[in-house]
Design a protein around this motif. Sequence first.
Motif, PDB file in Angstrom:
ATOM      1  N   ASN A  78       0.838  -1.199   0.000  1.00  0.00           N
ATOM      2  CA  ASN A  78       0.000   0.000   0.000  1.00  0.00           C
ATOM      3  C   ASN A  78       0.878   1.257   0.000  1.00  0.00           C
ATOM      4  O   ASN A  78       2.113   1.173  -0.026  1.00  0.00           O
ATOM      5  N   GLU A  79       0.242   2.409   0.055  1.00  0.00           N
ATOM      6  CA  GLU A  79       0.984   3.677  -0.036  1.00  0.00           C
ATOM      7  C   GLU A  79       1.955   3.839   1.120  1.00  0.00           C
ATOM      8  O   GLU A  79       3.100   4.279   0.934  1.00  0.00           O
ATOM      9  N   GLU A  80       1.531   3.462   2.320  1.00  0.00           N
ATOM     10  CA  GLU A  80       2.392   3.574   3.496  1.00  0.00           C
ATOM     11  C   GLU A  80       3.613   2.670   3.350  1.00  0.00           C
ATOM     12  O   GLU A  80       4.750   3.068   3.634  1.00  0.00           O
ATOM     13  N   GLU A  81       3.389   1.433   2.900  1.00  0.00           N
ATOM     14  CA  GLU A  81       4.480   0.465   2.761  1.00  0.00           C
ATOM     15  C   GLU A  81       5.445   0.860   1.650  1.00  0.00           C
ATOM     16  O   GLU A  81       6.650   0.651   1.750  1.00  0.00           O
ATOM     17  N   ALA A  82       4.904   1.456   0.586  1.00  0.00           N
ATOM     18  CA  ALA A  82       5.739   1.855  -0.552  1.00  0.00           C
ATOM     19  C   ALA A  82       6.717   2.965  -0.184  1.00  0.00           C
ATOM     20  O   ALA A  82       7.716   3.172  -0.883  1.00  0.00           O
ATOM     21  N   MET A  83       6.442   3.681   0.915  1.00  0.00           N
ATOM     22  CA  MET A  83       7.309   4.782   1.338  1.00  0.00           C
ATOM     23  C   MET A  83       8.436   4.308   2.249  1.00  0.00           C
ATOM     24  O   MET A  83       9.216   5.125   2.746  1.00  0.00           O
ATOM     25  N   ARG A  84       8.517   3.000   2.464  1.00  0.00           N
ATOM     26  CA  ARG A  84       9.539   2.450   3.362  1.00  0.00           C
ATOM     27  C   ARG A  84      10.356   1.379   2.622  1.00  0.00           C
ATOM     28  O   ARG A  84       9.972   0.922   1.549  1.00  0.00           O
ATOM     29  N   PRO A  85      11.495   0.940   3.204  1.00  0.00           N
ATOM     30  CA  PRO A  85      12.239  -0.185   2.609  1.00  0.00           C
ATOM     31  C   PRO A  85      11.315  -1.390   2.453  1.00  0.00           C
ATOM     32  O   PRO A  85      10.441  -1.632   3.301  1.00  0.00           O
ATOM     33  N   PHE A  86      11.476  -2.176   1.387  1.00  0.00           N
ATOM     34  CA  PHE A  86      10.473  -3.202   1.077  1.00  0.00           C
ATOM     35  C   PHE A  86      10.364  -4.278   2.152  1.00  0.00           C
ATOM     36  O   PHE A  86       9.317  -4.916   2.301  1.00  0.00           O
ATOM     37  N   LEU A  87      11.412  -4.488   2.941  1.00  0.00           N
ATOM     38  CA  LEU A  87      11.340  -5.500   3.992  1.00  0.00           C
ATOM     39  C   LEU A  87      10.683  -4.990   5.274  1.00  0.00           C
ATOM     40  O   LEU A  87      10.414  -5.780   6.186  1.00  0.00           O
ATOM     41  N   TRP A  88      10.397  -3.699   5.328  1.00  0.00           N
ATOM     42  CA  TRP A  88       9.805  -3.125   6.547  1.00  0.00           C
ATOM     43  C   TRP A  88       8.514  -3.844   6.920  1.00  0.00           C
ATOM     44  O   TRP A  88       8.296  -4.214   8.062  1.00  0.00           O
TER      45      TRP A  88
END
Length: 494
Positions: A78-88
Motif C-alpha cells: 500500500n501507499e504507506e508500505e511503498a514509502m519504506r524499505p520493502f522488507l519493513w
Amino acid sequence: MLERIDLTKNLDKKESKELLDRLDSELASLQREAKACNIPVMIIFEGWGASGKGTLINRLIHPMDPRGFKVFTIQKENEEEAMRPFLWRFWTKTPAKGRIHVFDRSWYNRVLKDRIDGRVNKEQLMSAYNEIVSFEEQLSVDGTLIIKFFLHISKKEQKKRFEKLEASEETRWRVTGEDWKHNKQYDEYVGVYEDMLEKTDTAFAPWTIVEATHKDFAAAKIISTVVNALKAKIKNVKSPDSGQDDYEAYAPSPEFTTSVLDGVDLTKSFTKDEYKKKLNHLQKRLSVLHSELYRRRVPVVLAFEGWDAGGKGGAIKRLTAELDPRGYEVIPTASPNDIEKSHHYLWRFWNNMPKAGHIAIFDRTWYGRVMVERIEGFCTSAEWHRAYKEINQMEEHLYNAGAVVIKFWMHIDQDEQERRFKERMENPEKQWKITDEDWRNREKWPQYEEAVNEMIIRTSTSYAPWVIVEGNCKYYARVKVLETVVEALEERLK
C-alpha cells in the motif's frame, strides 16, 4: 531445479489418510512444545497461481491451536508500505518467541511479480536478493525456524485449474486476466522462479519444492516437512550441546524424496555403425569449436561424476581425441592430500580452473563433498549441507566470468555396474581399474542414490546444468556427451 521435479507423484487414499492422521497428531503436539521452548516459526508459501496455496495452508493449520498462529496474505504494497524499505512490512510481521506465522506469498514478491512486471531494475533486483538472504539469516541466527515451500505445477495443470475455477459462478472471480497472462508467460516465469530458488536456497532457510498436482500428496509432504523441522529444532533447543545441527531439520521423509534417477531410460543405445558415424562428425565439429573458443577467449569447465565404472574415462577420451592438447587439461580428482586438507575444500579446484580460451575437464569434482564425504563421514553435516550453496556460488562466479559450465552424471544400473566390475577383474589390462573400495561403495548404492538425487536437484542451475547421461550403452553415452558439449559451445559462440 524445477525441470527435475516429477509432478506425477501421488499417494493412494488409504495411505494418505493414515499418514495425515498421524502427522496431524504430531503437529498439534509439536506446536505446543515449540511454544514451551520459545521457538518462533515462519512458514512461507510461494508458487504458481492456482497451485493450491490457500487450500494447503488451510490443511496445514487444521490441527493447530489457532491461538498460536497467524496467517498473512501478502498483496501489493500500500501507499504507506511503498514509502519504506520493502522488507519493513515483513520485519513488522515476524513472530514473537513461541508463535507461528504463516505467509501466503511473502517478501519474494520483490524478485518475482515485481520483476516480471518491470517494477524493479537489475540493480534493485540484486539488492533485493542480498537483503532477503540477510533478512532470513539474521532471523535464523537469532533462533527463528524458517520453512519455505514452493508449490510446483505444470503449465497444462495450471490452465486446467483456471478453466475449472471459471466454470463456476462461485469461483469465477478468482481468475483474472493477469492470471491468464501469467499462464501464457509460464516459460518466462520458470526462469524467474529458477533464479529465485538458486539465489535464496540456503542452509539456514532452504526451499522445499512441493509437487502440487495431487492435493493429498502435497499436504502430506508439507505437514511432514514442518513436523520434521519442528522436531529437529526442539531437540536442538533442549540439547544445544548434543552435536545435532539445524540442517537435519529439512531432511525429507523417504516417501517424499524426489528421485531424478528413477526416470532415466537406460535402454537408449546406438549400434556400432551409428556410433562411429556420429562420433566422427562430432569430434571434427568440436575441434573447430575449440579453435574458435581459443580465438574468442571463452573458458570451458566440464565436470564428470557418475557411478564407479559409469564410463567417465571413456567419454573423456572420446571428447579430447581431436582437441589441440595445448588448449585443454584433464584433471583427475582423488582424495585430498595433506596440503589440500589444510585449505578450504574448493581451493584445489580453483587452482585448476581454466584461463580464457582453454578447457578444463574434471574427472570427479567438488561434488565429492556432498557424496563420498557426506556418506563416509569425512565432513560434518553442517559442512555438506552448506556446500550446495557454496558450489552454486562458485559455478555462478565461473559463469559470470564468461565460462561455459556443464556437469555430467554418468548413469548406469546396478546390473550393468556388476557386469563391468567382473569384466575388469577378468581382464589383466583392466584389473587396475577395479579396487576393493569399488565393491564397498557398491554396497552403499542406496545412500549414494539418495545423495545424488539431492545433489542434482539442489545444484542443477541455469548457468551450470546437470546432464544425466544414460550410460548402460557406452556408445550412446559417449555420443550424448559430445552432442551436449557441441550444442552448448555453438550456443555460447553465437
